[in-house]
Design a protein around this motif. Structure first.
Motif, PDB file in Angstrom:
ATOM      1  N   GLY A  30       0.797  -1.219   0.000  1.00 22.93           N
ATOM      2  CA  GLY A  30       0.000   0.000   0.000  1.00 22.93           C
ATOM      3  C   GLY A  30       0.827   1.265   0.000  1.00 22.93           C
ATOM      4  N   PHE A  31       0.115   2.393  -0.080  1.00 18.78           N
ATOM      5  CA  PHE A  31       0.781   3.690  -0.125  1.00 18.78           C
ATOM      6  C   PHE A  31      -0.198   4.782   0.287  1.00 18.78           C
ATOM      7  CE2 PHE A  31      -0.840   2.571  -4.298  1.00 18.78           C
ATOM      8  CZ  PHE A  31      -1.642   3.658  -4.615  1.00 18.78           C
ATOM      9  N   THR A  32       0.365   5.933   0.641  1.00 11.77           N
ATOM     10  CA  THR A  32      -0.421   7.127   0.963  1.00 11.77           C
ATOM     11  C   THR A  32       0.176   8.309   0.213  1.00 11.77           C
ATOM     12  OG1 THR A  32      -0.795   6.272   3.202  1.00 11.77           O
ATOM     13  CG2 THR A  32      -1.294   8.603   2.821  1.00 11.77           C
ATOM     14  N   MET A 116      -7.828  -4.785  -9.784  1.00 15.96           N
ATOM     15  CA  MET A 116      -6.833  -5.600  -9.087  1.00 15.96           C
ATOM     16  C   MET A 116      -7.348  -6.059  -7.726  1.00 15.96           C
ATOM     17  SD  MET A 116      -3.523  -3.248  -9.986  1.00 15.96           S
ATOM     18  CE  MET A 116      -2.353  -4.208  -9.042  1.00 15.96           C
ATOM     19  N   GLY A 117      -8.564  -5.616  -7.366  1.00 15.74           N
ATOM     20  CA  GLY A 117      -9.124  -6.004  -6.080  1.00 15.74           C
ATOM     21  C   GLY A 117      -8.588  -5.189  -4.922  1.00 15.74           C
ATOM     22  N   LEU A 118      -8.000  -4.041  -5.213  1.00 12.64           N
ATOM     23  CA  LEU A 118      -7.443  -3.181  -4.166  1.00 12.64           C
ATOM     24  C   LEU A 118      -8.473  -2.156  -3.734  1.00 12.64           C
ATOM     25  CD1 LEU A 118      -3.902  -2.702  -5.695  1.00 12.64           C
ATOM     26  CD2 LEU A 118      -4.650  -4.376  -3.997  1.00 12.64           C
ATOM     27  N   ASP A 119      -8.261  -1.588  -2.581  1.00  9.49           N
ATOM     28  CA  ASP A 119      -9.207  -0.653  -2.001  1.00  9.49           C
ATOM     29  C   ASP A 119      -8.449   0.590  -1.550  1.00  9.49           C
ATOM     30  OD1 ASP A 119     -11.811   0.011  -1.345  1.00  9.49           O
ATOM     31  OD2 ASP A 119     -11.720  -0.894   0.637  1.00  9.49           O
ATOM     32  N   GLY A 142      -4.452   0.183  -0.791  1.00  8.57           N
ATOM     33  CA  GLY A 142      -3.707  -1.023  -0.483  1.00  8.57           C
ATOM     34  C   GLY A 142      -4.578  -2.256  -0.556  1.00  8.57           C
ATOM     35  N   GLY A 143      -3.998  -3.360  -0.143  1.00  5.16           N
ATOM     36  CA  GLY A 143      -4.686  -4.635  -0.141  1.00  5.16           C
ATOM     37  C   GLY A 143      -3.776  -5.729  -0.650  1.00  5.16           C
ATOM     38  N   TYR A 144      -4.325  -6.913  -0.771  1.00  7.86           N
ATOM     39  CA  TYR A 144      -3.521  -8.021  -1.258  1.00  7.86           C
ATOM     40  C   TYR A 144      -3.346  -7.931  -2.769  1.00  7.86           C
ATOM     41  CZ  TYR A 144      -1.929 -12.290  -3.169  1.00  7.86           C
ATOM     42  OH  TYR A 144      -1.198 -13.190  -3.917  1.00  7.86           O
ATOM     43  N   THR A 145      -2.141  -8.119  -3.201  1.00  9.99           N
ATOM     44  CA  THR A 145      -1.836  -8.295  -4.609  1.00  9.99           C
ATOM     45  C   THR A 145      -0.483  -8.994  -4.692  1.00  9.99           C
ATOM     46  OG1 THR A 145      -1.460  -7.224  -6.749  1.00  9.99           O
ATOM     47  CG2 THR A 145      -0.816  -5.980  -4.799  1.00  9.99           C
ATOM     48  N   PRO A 146      -0.286  -9.830  -5.683  1.00 11.06           N
ATOM     49  CA  PRO A 146       1.032 -10.438  -5.825  1.00 11.06           C
ATOM     50  C   PRO A 146       2.077  -9.427  -6.312  1.00 11.06           C
ATOM     51  CG  PRO A 146      -0.407 -11.142  -7.611  1.00 11.06           C
ATOM     52  CD  PRO A 146      -1.243 -10.344  -6.656  1.00 11.06           C
ATOM     53  N   ASP A 147       1.609  -8.260  -6.753  1.00  9.81           N
ATOM     54  CA  ASP A 147       2.516  -7.208  -7.231  1.00  9.81           C
ATOM     55  C   ASP A 147       2.987  -6.340  -6.070  1.00  9.81           C
ATOM     56  OD1 ASP A 147       2.143  -7.787 -10.052  1.00  9.81           O
ATOM     57  OD2 ASP A 147       0.136  -6.946  -9.804  1.00  9.81           O
ATOM     58  N   ASP A 148       4.118  -5.744  -6.229  1.00  8.29           N
ATOM     59  CA  ASP A 148       4.635  -4.771  -5.260  1.00  8.29           C
ATOM     60  C   ASP A 148       3.993  -3.428  -5.605  1.00  8.29           C
ATOM     61  OD1 ASP A 148       6.110  -2.885  -3.794  1.00  8.29           O
ATOM     62  OD2 ASP A 148       8.003  -3.956  -4.092  1.00  8.29           O
TER      63      ASP A 148
END
Length: 177
Positions: A30-32, A116-119, A142-148
């Protein structure tokens, strides 16, 4: 394919010197980001443009069907930040907090992050300052992803700059009328 269009548009924006946000933090999951601009209008005028005129200031290249006029924001808890183009429709984010003339918070995934299923949580903060209104755009995703997710930060940073810049430019033009 849409993801590559969005990424290409963001890279083009970088080349044009678009406003950049401040990266507050960035991790693999994740990031801000946060960015602010001051505009020469009062908070009431800025608020009205934010929620009523989104189709006039949101970058059309950052819509699903290339027409920002299809965007709307319902400024109420549970309201929709939607793009309606006939049968083609997208719920970009859901409004979760409204304090008129001060804060609009929405949650969901913007653009390719949604797919990507991110929130994320996006806040538009308005504050009275000398000479007008300071508008701060804050976004945490953020959230789960196989990507960085750190690799997406420069692109999202640029897109956020375009969105805030679009609203600021629109308000500056309105102030000159």
């Amino acid at each position: 394919m849409r993801t590559s269009i969005v990424l290409t548009a963001a890279i083009a924006a970088m080349a044009c010197g678009a406003v950049r946000a401040e990266v507050k933090d960035s991790t693999p999951n994740g990031f801000t980001l946060e960015n602010s601009q001051v505009v020469p209008v009062d908070t009431k005028t800025a608020w009205k443009a934010l929620v009523n005129d989104v189709g006039r200031w949101w970058p059309k290249d950052h819509t699903w069907w290339g027409d920002a006029g299809k965007l709307s924001i319902q400024p109420r808890a549970g309201g929709c930040f939607c793009e309606i183009n006939g049968a083609r429709q997208a719920l970009h984010m859901t409004v979760t907090f409204v304090d008129p003339e001060h804060t609009l918070r929405m949650t969901g995934g913007l653009g390719p992050l949604q797919g990507m299923g991110l929130d994320g949580a996006l806040e538009w903060r308005l504050a009275k300052v000398e000479g007008g209104t300071k508008i701060t755009l804050w976004y945490r995703a953020g959230g789960y992803t196989p990507d960085d997710l750190r690799k997406f930060v420069p692109v999202v940073d640029q897109v956020q700059g375009l969105q805030l810049g679009g609203l600021a430019d629109y308000l500056r033009a309105q102030a000159k009328k």
